[in-house]
Write an enzyme that holds these catalytic residues in place. Sequence first.
Site, PDB file in Angstrom:
ATOM      1  CE1 TYR A   1     -28.572 -13.672  59.194  1.00  0.00           C
ATOM      2  CE2 TYR A   1     -27.288 -15.361  58.075  1.00  0.00           C
ATOM      3  CZ  TYR A   1     -27.994 -14.922  59.187  1.00  0.00           C
ATOM      4  OH  TYR A   1     -28.128 -15.737  60.280  1.00  0.00           O
TER       5      TYR A   1
ATOM      6  CG  ASP B   1     -20.213 -12.393  54.923  1.00  0.00           C
ATOM      7  OD1 ASP B   1     -19.716 -13.513  54.681  1.00  0.00           O
ATOM      8  OD2 ASP B   1     -21.276 -12.235  55.548  1.00  0.00           O
TER       9      ASP B   1
ATOM     10  CE  LYS C   1     -24.369 -20.225  54.157  1.00  0.00           C
ATOM     11  NZ  LYS C   1     -24.627 -18.808  54.316  1.00  0.00           N
TER      12      LYS C   1
END
Length: 428
Positions: free
Chosen positions: A144, A239, A267
């Site tokens: 994702y 990522d 995050k």
Amino acid sequence: MIYKRSSALFTEAEKVIPGGVNSPVRAFKAVGGTPIFVKGAKGAYLYDEDGHRLIDYINSWGPMILGHAFEPVVNAVIDKAKKGTSFGMPTEIETKIAELAVSMVPNIDKIRFVNSGTEACMSAVRLARGYTGKDKIIKFAGCYHGHSDSFLIQAGSGAVTFGTPNSPGVTEGTAKDTLLARYNDLENVSQLIEVNKNEIACIIIEPVAGNMGCIPPKEGFLEGLRNLCDAHNILLIFDEVMTGFRLAKGGAQELYNIKADIVCFGKVIGGGLPVGAFAARNEIMNHLAPLGPVYQAGTLSGNPLAMAAGLAMLKALNDDVEVFRRLDEKTTYLHEGMSKVLNENRVVHTVNRIGSMISVHFDDAAVVDFDTAAKGNNETFKKFFHGMLNEGVYIAPSAFETWFITDALTYEDLDFTIAAVNQVAKTL
Ligand SMILES: *Cc1c(COP(=O)(O)O)cnc(C)c1O
């Protein structure tokens, strides 16, 4: 446990917010029931609207690596807020956090701040395309990278949970430029490159997959990707929205000693405020506007509250030389404790773990890619989820999610959790 007030709040929310939530992973669609509304949180605990205390293993999906309402972050945000919340002009704190990030992460000279992990990945791919002059990208099934169009092709996390791997609204034109590979399968990547010679701008990957449960890279896999990229003039994008400032100070690049060309963050880097970032060496970053032709912008990018939160978080992680070792030890303890009680209760399972990322799959085969992750027994997971909740432990409401261990967890909390797993295992 009774969730009267949460249920009532959810009913109200559903009337004015699609599905009652502002991000699909918060819904309980995969496990049944209604989402729990949070009133507040401190350290390792969530306090819900019905008055329960829950041990939190989601931690806002990663950012709260040092616990909820971490004081240095809270104080930094309060101080900043008093001086104005946004200017649309440069501020010194943006340079401060950029300097710190550049000093902590290997192989980057410059970093650009954005407002989410989605934006970071989307911008990183645009930069890779602009830099290489090529259009196609390779992504891995089950990884994702946020919800921008190019990535909603067999994306992990919420996109899989809801069985809409290819979202309506993503055009065929966009989808045809995204090539799908199997995680941990170098041969598969190599074939894709052969078939699309000189057309691939970048390979984007979660260096440790965290959106199909936790799946570490097999030995040699990331090195193999690095070599393929070097041989074919392809940029390697890590990522690290999940792994950055979590697996090590310098993220997966440091842990596996592999250099990526562009690195994406989110995050943890925002300390719980909406922050993303992407970074690379000068030769690549200098292609970005206003220095270069690749456009990327944001009214609230580098927002002072967000930067203050992020800076306080990175400082705390940078200053505490023991933090990643402690996180690793706590997660190992949880892993061993859970495996022991699941085995004693003859529950078929596999635990994947690396650093402070861990996930439990209810299948005994090794979980190495999306297909093997999808084999887990979802009925067992549902029971497990609700059982744990009943014991006062909050894990992600989907079998495709990683648990994020926070340093705020004590060994008492971990023992409590293992005892809860033991109780729930008897009912599976
Ligand atoms: C969460 C996540 C994203 C998206 O970040 P948002 O802030 O939710 O847009 C991208 N990549 C990975 C690996 C993630 O875990």
